[in-house]
Design an enzyme around this catalytic site. Structure first.
Site, PDB file in Angstrom:
ATOM      1  N   ASP A  18      -1.566   3.768   6.479  1.00 26.71           N
ATOM      2  CA  ASP A  18      -2.443   2.797   5.813  1.00 26.71           C
ATOM      3  C   ASP A  18      -1.682   1.557   5.359  1.00 26.71           C
ATOM      4  OD1 ASP A  18      -2.797   4.392   2.533  1.00 26.71           O
ATOM      5  OD2 ASP A  18      -1.150   4.347   3.966  1.00 26.71           O
ATOM      6  N   HIS A  19      -0.376   1.482   5.719  1.00 25.14           N
ATOM      7  CA  HIS A  19       0.408   0.270   5.445  1.00 25.14           C
ATOM      8  C   HIS A  19       0.985  -0.350   6.710  1.00 25.14           C
ATOM      9  CE1 HIS A  19       0.543   0.421   0.961  1.00 25.14           C
ATOM     10  NE2 HIS A  19       0.106   1.636   1.235  1.00 25.14           N
ATOM     11  N   GLU A  35      -1.486  -1.940  -6.821  1.00 24.51           N
ATOM     12  CA  GLU A  35      -2.776  -1.289  -6.560  1.00 24.51           C
ATOM     13  C   GLU A  35      -3.526  -1.008  -7.851  1.00 24.51           C
ATOM     14  OE1 GLU A  35      -4.539   0.045  -4.040  1.00 24.51           O
ATOM     15  OE2 GLU A  35      -3.240  -0.737  -2.459  1.00 24.51           O
TER      16      GLU A  35
END
Lengths: 370, 602
Positions: free
Chosen positions: B72-73, B203
């Site tokens: 997801d990065h 985040e």
């Protein structure tokens, strides 16, 4: 290393959290939500936390990895919070700072916003200005709050209007340690010296006193188990706990003659009485929990207790708050409060002075089950 | 007004696809390029159309930085660089560079081979993408170009994860990626110095979480393994690589020792090779501080953990096996799973996220019947346990990090601003800084107050010193006269020089000034009047009246013009060179006062 492990399975679930600031209140605002708040002298936070989903997954627990608390709502207070009560059927909580006669009313908030907002203050006319106020709320009826710092200033106030609905007509100046409804209108008040009073918000003149009767200890508190959704309490167990580690169990129908009592097996680590608390498990029979003497929560089964004073051992001890994490010296940490889940029989939440909050499902390994 | 712009890309609010654009000091940087693992269509990629509607991204981006190897990065990186098109530098730490292509290739295989997708990057694209990667070392400043520099900090979380500082001139931004503030058995805690960035980007989900202790997670793991082994069952633990696997091995070893357990524990040989590779990467990458927290252990020196052989799969009795790959999509772990799935005494513990399409993903969704490629069905009767061991920061951790770095502003991504007012207030109150929360696709503009470093010519400095006067006092700024040259609105090196004597000056500087006058005369008459007026006032100066009407005082030029709409309003245009600055200012002030009414033409 894994200090929680022993050959015997003691917990079916356990979660340990570290808040930024310690709390001395844990109050249910839903089946899966609790409110906690700080007790610094100046600025503090109130938080509404969602319990970890894994705890509630039951049969599907294996597939749920979610072990964390979620902060769902938060707000700021200018003072300390010693007492926090949820008003059933609303998203309202009422707080008191433990040293003034003012109650603060808060809206915990809905889905659209994460702010806990103060909606108002209720200024009370109390006899003593520095004792702090005890609060409870009836399960049925309009949103109202029963409050008092001494027996002679107990009052029921309607939340929205601030109108007093009931005032206890008496001049007894004894300081209160606990206040609890046992039905829609019948309540119990326990004074610090161990006397229990029964009142009814429908009749201001009604007051029944059951003195402690020569019991030892200079500070007493009370825990009540009743089905408070009934209009009249059919049976209600009242437990009184003293600062010299005695517990006395009575039935509401005959408060003057205790059913049984016990000398608890506790070594007091703290001289302060402010965190003493005794509670009944709502979904188990004869199960009592005590804390506030040290860093432990002890659970007793009163079924084996006798009318004469004898020493008894707990059936379970939660020592988690005494374990020192790498960064904290928790050897002197005292448990500030604990609560049972309203319907899950063995689920307990506890908090301590080092900021820890634990959620645990204990396992009853004794032959006489709770 | 100098400012930094931050835009998280993509649609939707959910965490699951990290890709953040930062514009700072004229430079554009992309932070992470993640894939959203929950979608099967284009929503899984970040929305690059924000950068440009069509065409390649190379000219729009100065660099791309990847924080760590989680999909997801970095999952959309080959798509971005090879299918959308980007040829500039891609920065990541050494371990990330080593591990990324392995995960991307696994991911590609699963998506294309297992799910049959066509619009996806190829193996060659992954290779071509990685050729553009420049590896970073911790705490080492890297010059991307003359103005842009970056530095990586240790983030914990997984091997090779970094927090990144991006700096242009005196403006800077720090991006945290994923990090944790409490050390675990094989990774230290994130650390950063008091670098005071203009913006700290992190985040929002961290800030609203309070994490369960590591002790409780480990207890749960050991309890599950113990229960299974006690009833004679087998435990399969699919893992990707050393990091997490070693941590679990150390846990089990200690537990086995204390509880005097007899059941065998194995790790697969594929894991051994990866483990060695991983171990070497880790040790060479980390610095002293982190090495101390790493448990110095040779993988093969476990007393209770032995190498696995395929023939052991059918051995009776309880055992625990660590095997690759982590998502059960192929290889040994899948082979073992097929043999053990039918027995309800057995257990599989999944220690991480599984990509859609893998068997791991299916069983974590509760699927009890699996269809295999030979049309056979596999009944899943064993106990499935999903445990998350990854180290993340939480509410307390984020506050600790802010205290460490002392940013001037805070920016949180992947949250809904209107649902995070409390959080915003908390940060703003505690640190007296602004907290921004842009939605995906929305830009936050943060004003900065950079100090501008300026070079001063030696001549000017000498001249100022020669003027004498009291000694310089830091509390009393002294005014100097000179000219500031700024190139392209850039905030880096500016030259501040004095007057004559600058041989390298190519441009002639002229100042102009407009003065409005109410004058009903014709343009040429006005010229004459000006000329007359100045001649009477400025004695001793060379004043000329040129044939075209222009009046000149020394080198200063004065022209009159008027517009047909307003014949009574004249506009005087004055222009002078730098050398005549004083006189030029004087003249413009004088003429602003207007011309004397009773002036006769001479």
């Amino acid at each position: 290393h894994c200090v929680l492990w022993t050959k015997e399975e003691r917990y079916s679930n356990i979660h340990e959290y570290q808040l930024e600031h310690p709390t001395r209140v844990i109050e249910w605002t839903g089946e899966k939500n609790v409110c906690v708040a700080g007790y610094n002298l100046s600025k503090n936070e109130i938080l509404e936390l969602l319990l970890p989903l894994k705890l509630f997954a039951d049969d599907n627990q294996g597939l749920c990895a979610e072990r964390d608390f979620k902060v769902v709502h938060g707000g700021f207070t200018d003072g300390s919070i010693h007492c926090l009560k949820h008003i059933p059927g609303t998203r309202c909580v009422v707080t008191n700072d433990g040293s003034s006669s003012k109650l603060q009313v808060w809206d915990v908030g809905g889905d659209d916003c994460d702010v806990i907002k103060k909606t108002g203050d209720i200024h009370l006319k109390t006899a003593s200005l520095d004792k702090g106020v005890k609060i409870d709320s009836p399960l049925t009826g309009n949103a109202s709050v029963l409050h008092g710092s001494q027996v002679n200033d107990i009052q029921l106030t309607e939340l929205t209007s601030g109108t007093p609905l009931y005032t206890l007509g008496t001049d007894i100046p004894d300081v209160l340690s606990s206040l609890r409804f046992v039905s829609g209108s019948v309540f119990l008040a326990c004074s610090v010296n161990g006397d229990v009073y029964v009142g009814d918000t429908r009749s201001p003149s009604y007051l029944q006193k059951s003195p402690a009767g020569g019991r030892e200890g200079n500070h007493w508190c009370m825990g009540v188990r009743a089905d408070s959704s009934l209009p009249e309490p059919s049976s209600c167990s009242v437990a009184r706990l003293s600062s010299s580690c005695q517990a006395v169990v009575s039935d509401l129908r005959n408060l003057k003659s205790p059913v049984c009592q016990a000398q608890l097996n506790v070594q007091r680590k703290t001289t302060s009485d402010e965190f003493l608390i005794v509670t009944w498990a709502p979904a188990l029979d004869n199960c009592l929990a005590v804390s506030g003497f040290d860093g432990m929560v002890q659970i007793y089964n009163t079924a084996s207790w006798r009318p004469e004073l004898m020493e008894f051992q707990p059936i379970f001890i939660h020592r988690g708050h005494m374990m020192s994490d790498a960064h904290f010296d928790t050897s002197s940490s005292v448990v500030t409060t604990h609560v049972w889940h309203p319907s899950r029989p063995w689920t307990v939440l506890s908090a301590a002075g080092d900021g820890s909050v634990h959620v645990w499902d204990w396992v009853d390994n004794t032959t006489a089950s709770c | 007004m100098p400012e930094i712009k931050v835009t998280p890309l993509g649609a939707g609010q959910d965490v699951g696809r990290s890709c953040i654009l930062v514009s700072i000091g004229g430079k554009n940087i992309m932070l992470d390029c993640g894939m959203h693992m929950g979608y099967n269509d284009d929503r899984r990629f970040p929305d690059f159309s924000y950068i440009t509607q069509q065409g390649r991204l190379t000219e729009f981006l100065d660099c791309v930085i990847i924080s760590h190897f989680h999909l997801d990065h970095c999952g959309a990186l080959p798509y971005m660089s090879e299918m959308v098109g980007y040829d500039g530098p891609i920065y990541m730490t050494h371990p990330t560079k080593a591990i990324c292509p392995i995960l991307l290739e696994d991911f590609r295989k699963i998506t294309v081979d297992k799910k049959g997708e066509t619009n996806f990057f190829t193996s060659q694209m992954i290779k071509d993408c990685m050729k553009k990667v420049i590896p970073l070392n911790l705490h080492q400043t890297v010059q991307v170009d003359d103005e842009l520099e970056i530095k990586a900090y240790y983030a914990g979380h997984v091997l090779g994860a970094a927090m990144v500082q991006i700096k242009v001139g005196s403006e800077s931004v720090v991006y945290t990626g994923d990090y944790n503030m409490t050390p675990d058995r094989h990774l230290g805690a994130a650390w950063i110095d008091k670098c005071r960035p203009d913006i700290l980007i992190s985040e929002s989900t961290y800030a609203t979480t309070i994490r369960d202790s590591k002790r409780c997670r480990e207890r749960d793991f050991l309890k599950k393994v113990h229960e299974t082994v006690e009833r004679g069952g087998k435990v399969l633990i699919p893992v990707f690589a050393l990091g997490r696997a070693q941590e679990l091995c150390i846990l089990l070893e200690t537990f086995w020792e204390r509880m005097n357990m007899k059941a065998p524990i194995y790790f697969s040989t594929g894991l051994t090779e990866k483990a060695n590779h991983y171990y070497k990467l880790f040790i060479t990458w980390t610095n002293q501080k982190i090495r101390k927290t790493f448990v110095q252990r040779n993988m093969f020196e476990f007393k209770h953990i032995k190498a696995f052989d395929r023939s052991y799969i059918d051995n009776p009795g309880p055992m625990v096996v660590f095997a690759t790959p982590g998502m059960l999509h192929a290889g040994l772990s899948l082979q073992i799973f097929r043999k053990w799935a039918g027995n309800e005494k057995n257990m599989i513990i999944m220690p991480g996220y599984c990509v859609q399409g893998t068997i791991g993903h299916k069983i974590l969704n509760g699927q009890k019947k699996l269809e295999l490629e030979n049309r056979q069905t596999l009944e899943v009767k064993l106990q499935v346990e999903y445990m998350s061991f990854s180290a993340h920061a939480d509410a307390k951790g984020i506050m600790q990090l802010i205290r460490m770095a002392e940013p001037r502003n805070m920016l949180l991504v992947h949250g809904e601003a209107k649902k995070m007012e409390f959080l915003k207030d908390k940060i703003e109150q505690e640190f007296s800084i602004n907290c921004f929360m842009p939605a995906n696709g929305e830009t936050s503009t943060v004003a900065t107050n950079p100090s501008v470093p300026v070079d001063i010519s030696l001549n000017l400095l000498k001249r100022e010193m020669a003027l004498g006067g009291p000694l310089p006092d830091p509390k009393k700024p002294r005014t100097m006269h000179g000219t500031l040259i700024m190139k392209d609105n850039c905030v880096s090196s500016l030259i501040f020089f004095s007057d004559f004597g600058c041989p390298w000056l190519e441009h002639q500087l002229r100042f102009t000034c407009r003065v409005q006058l109410q004058d009903a005369h014709s343009d040429s008459d006005t010229h004459i009047r000006i000329y007359t007026h100045l001649k009477s006032v400025l004695k001793g100066y060379t004043i000329q009246h040129l044939p075209d009407g222009t009046v000149m005082v020394e080198s200063i030029v004065i022209k009159v013009s008027s517009s047909p709409e307003e014949p009574n309003t004249k506009v005087l245009l004055l222009s002078w060179s730098y050398q005549d600055e004083d006189l030029g200012s004087f003249l413009s002030t004088l003429l602003k006062k207007g011309l004397p009414a009773a002036l006769s033409s001479m």
